[in-house]
Design an enzyme around this catalytic site. Structure first.
Site, PDB file in Angstrom:
ATOM      1  N   THR A  34       0.878  -1.175   0.000  1.00 19.13           N
ATOM      2  CA  THR A  34       0.000   0.000   0.000  1.00 19.13           C
ATOM      3  C   THR A  34       0.914   1.222   0.000  1.00 19.13           C
ATOM      4  OG1 THR A  34      -1.604  -1.236   1.328  1.00 19.13           O
ATOM      5  CG2 THR A  34      -1.898   1.157   1.198  1.00 19.13           C
ATOM      6  N   ASN A 102       8.320 -13.539  11.877  1.00 17.43           N
ATOM      7  CA  ASN A 102       8.247 -14.737  12.723  1.00 17.43           C
ATOM      8  C   ASN A 102       7.879 -15.939  11.864  1.00 17.43           C
ATOM      9  OD1 ASN A 102       8.996 -14.221  15.355  1.00 17.43           O
ATOM     10  ND2 ASN A 102       7.002 -13.433  15.943  1.00 17.43           N
ATOM     11  N   SER A 128      13.638  -9.871  17.949  1.00 15.90           N
ATOM     12  CA  SER A 128      12.812  -9.818  19.154  1.00 15.90           C
ATOM     13  C   SER A 128      13.001  -8.502  19.895  1.00 15.90           C
ATOM     14  CB  SER A 128      13.156 -10.962  20.097  1.00 15.90           C
ATOM     15  OG  SER A 128      12.390 -10.858  21.290  1.00 15.90           O
ATOM     16  N   LYS A 183      14.766 -18.321  17.320  1.00 16.22           N
ATOM     17  CA  LYS A 183      13.742 -17.312  17.641  1.00 16.22           C
ATOM     18  C   LYS A 183      12.456 -17.993  18.086  1.00 16.22           C
ATOM     19  CE  LYS A 183      11.700 -13.236  17.729  1.00 16.22           C
ATOM     20  NZ  LYS A 183      10.260 -13.450  17.730  1.00 16.22           N
ATOM     21  N   HIS A 186      12.940 -19.073  21.584  1.00 22.78           N
ATOM     22  CA  HIS A 186      12.842 -17.843  22.385  1.00 22.78           C
ATOM     23  C   HIS A 186      11.389 -17.520  22.680  1.00 22.78           C
ATOM     24  CE1 HIS A 186      11.861 -13.539  22.397  1.00 22.78           C
ATOM     25  NE2 HIS A 186      13.003 -13.317  23.014  1.00 22.78           N
ATOM     26  N   ASN A 187      10.547 -17.568  21.653  1.00 22.49           N
ATOM     27  CA  ASN A 187       9.135 -17.247  21.838  1.00 22.49           C
ATOM     28  C   ASN A 187       8.436 -18.273  22.716  1.00 22.49           C
ATOM     29  OD1 ASN A 187       9.792 -15.241  19.981  1.00 22.49           O
ATOM     30  ND2 ASN A 187       7.838 -15.391  18.926  1.00 22.49           N
ATOM     31  N   GLU A 190       9.286 -17.465  26.111  1.00 24.75           N
ATOM     32  CA  GLU A 190       8.486 -16.273  26.441  1.00 24.75           C
ATOM     33  C   GLU A 190       7.077 -16.679  26.883  1.00 24.75           C
ATOM     34  OE1 GLU A 190       6.411 -13.050  23.579  1.00 24.75           O
ATOM     35  OE2 GLU A 190       8.595 -13.136  23.384  1.00 24.75           O
TER      36      GLU A 190
END
Length: 482
Positions: A34, A102, A128, A183, A186-187, A190
């Site tokens: 956009t 992600n 992150s 990652k 890591h999540n 988390e």
């Protein structure tokens, strides 16, 4: 003037990463599907800065220095594939495509091979830290084509968060999907950390009948000690935040949790690799349970449990909660690192486990003082099989155990759900148990399915079958692991 890097996707993370890059001296070209977003960005936050706006992918590519580096910050899934296919015709051998979303790591494995076949280089990197991290310094976990790393390293390490000695929270993780895998873990951690904090919060709120202001003071104290971390810090602040009527805002938020899938991916990867990632799995399921709000409201009218009447020492239980939170957190990281080790064996990645802890020390959502101890553990013993075996963490678990067990017992007696804290304790007790009841389980499997078993008085790898009923014969099922 040609730009050092191009970025596609001016949503929250993309826009802030661009501003971060520009603030470190890099010229950046931007494009968004956009195109009005490009114009609005240039007229707003990017006004007067070394940022070039473009209205097509071709224009973006032409505005870049060779070898070109294009970072994609779009929604994970088919949108990434579409953008890669759109970019490739305009790129030349040695140019780099970077996916900073992600993304599920198998997709990065596939895309790395596909892009390299075209003579290009590919990086799949975890980023992150949310909006603030993207702008001021995130944790960055790159993987993919190793030849691409020297080309993006100066930019990535310049924009990354830094620890006390100035080391950037960014380094090469490994080939193919290694960066996105790290990652993802890591999540997952988390998810676990957030659920553990929520269980401590609910125990204080529903069992100890503490107010938000009282809990704010507890989290403030915890953040000044061993639990010091970003998530404890923001919990402290959330509990102190008042709505327009002066009452705690947290009490007015609907108790249904959202999720974007990375915790689920972590749990599924653990199942695929045979790693007991129990705490993170419970954290994912806790979010799923929270989502069936209407069912829970109806169930609360029908199902009953014990009353929540606490008659003990409130201050002691708060100390025990701190110990339970810390010990459970150790278990969560131990499980996450076990998963990364299994993935490294499976996918032939050379992961630097201490380096990963360093990357997580700053910028990211799970940043905490605690991670320095993980780095030290791997420096002392790079081949350690489980963090629980490290002398520092072994000592911490021993000191926390009594309070940890008291929290679980108190929660169970009073009907307070603590699935993550209790599953962490269950894992700890299982991991330290020399002989588990799987011998009976194997006998059951052999009884109904002739799946065979090993014997403690025979060498490993020899399998036996018993005709338990006298009617089963001697034919055994093929031995295999799913």
């Amino acid at each position: 003037m040609l730009s050092d890097i191009g970025l596609i996707g001016l949503a929250v993370m993309g826009e802030n990463l661009v501003l971060n890059m520009e603030s470190k001296g890099f010229q950046v070209s931007v494009y968004n599907r956009t195109t009005k977003k490009v114009d609005d960005f240039l007229a707003g936050r990017a006004k007067g800065k070394k940022i070039t706006g473009t209205h097509s992918v071709e224009e973006l590519v032409k505005s870049l220095k060779r070898p070109r580096k294009v970072m994609i910050m779009v929604k994970a899934g088919s949108a990434v594939d579409e953008m890669i296919n759109t970019l490739i015709p305009y790129l030349e051998k040695g140019d780099v495509i970077i996916d900073g979303g992600n993304t599920h790591f198998p997709d990065t494995n596939r895309r790395t091979a596909f892009v390299e076949e075209k003579g290009l280089l590919y990086i799949g990197t975890g980023v992150s830290g949310g909006e603030e991290g993207a702008l001021l310094g995130p944790s960055i976990m790159p993987g993919g084509s190793k030849a691409a790393w020297p080309l993006v390293k100066p930019i990535f390490q310049a924009i990354a968060a830094r620890v006390e000695d100035g080391t950037p929270c960014c380094d090469w993780v490994g080939e193919n999907g290694a960066g996105h895998f790290v990652k993802m873990v890591h999540n997952g951690i988390e998810y676990g950390d957030m659920q553990l904090i929520c269980e401590a919060y609910q125990t204080m709120k529903d069992l100890l009948k503490m107010s938000a202001d009282e809990m704010h003071l507890v989290f403030k104290k915890w953040n000044e000690g061993e639990l010091n971390s970003y998530l404890i810090e923001i919990t402290r602040d959330i509990l102190a935040y008042k709505d327009t009527d002066g009452k705690p805002l947290v009490d007015k938020i609907l108790d249904t949790a959202g999720q974007k899938g990375t915790g689920k991916w972590t749990s599924v990867a653990a199942l695929d690799l045979g790693i007991p990632l129990t705490l993170i799995g419970e954290a994912v399921f806790a979010r799923c349970l929270s989502a069936v709000k209407e069912e829970r409201v109806e169930a609360s009218k029908i199902l009953s449990g014990p009353g929540t009447t606490f008659k003990g020492d409130r201050n002691k239980l708060i100390i025990d909660l701190e110990n339970a939170l810390y010990a459970s957190k150790i278990v969560s990281y131990a499980q996450g690192y076990s998963l990364m080790r299994a993935a490294a064996d499976e996918f032939k990645w050379d992961l630097n486990y201490g380096g990963i802890a360093l990357m997580w020390r700053g910028g990211c959502i799970i940043r905490s003082a605690f991670l320095g101890k993980i780095k030290e553990a791997y420096e002392h013993n790079p081949g350690i099989t489980n963090l629980l075996l490290d002398p520092f963490f072994k000592d911490k678990m021993e000191k926390a155990q009594k309070g940890w067990r008291n929290v679980v017992a108190s929660a169970v007696r009073n009907g307070i759900p603590v699935p993550a804290i209790s599953s962490a304790l269950g894992y700890f007790d299982g991991y330290r148990t020399e002989r588990l009841p799987a011998n009976l389980l194997q006998a059951q499997r052999d009884y109904f399915g002739a799946h065979t078993y090993e014997r403690i008085d025979k060498p490993r790898g020899q399998f036996f079958h018993t005709n338990w009923t006298g009617r089963g014969g001697t034919t055994a099922s093929t031995t295999y692991n799913a």
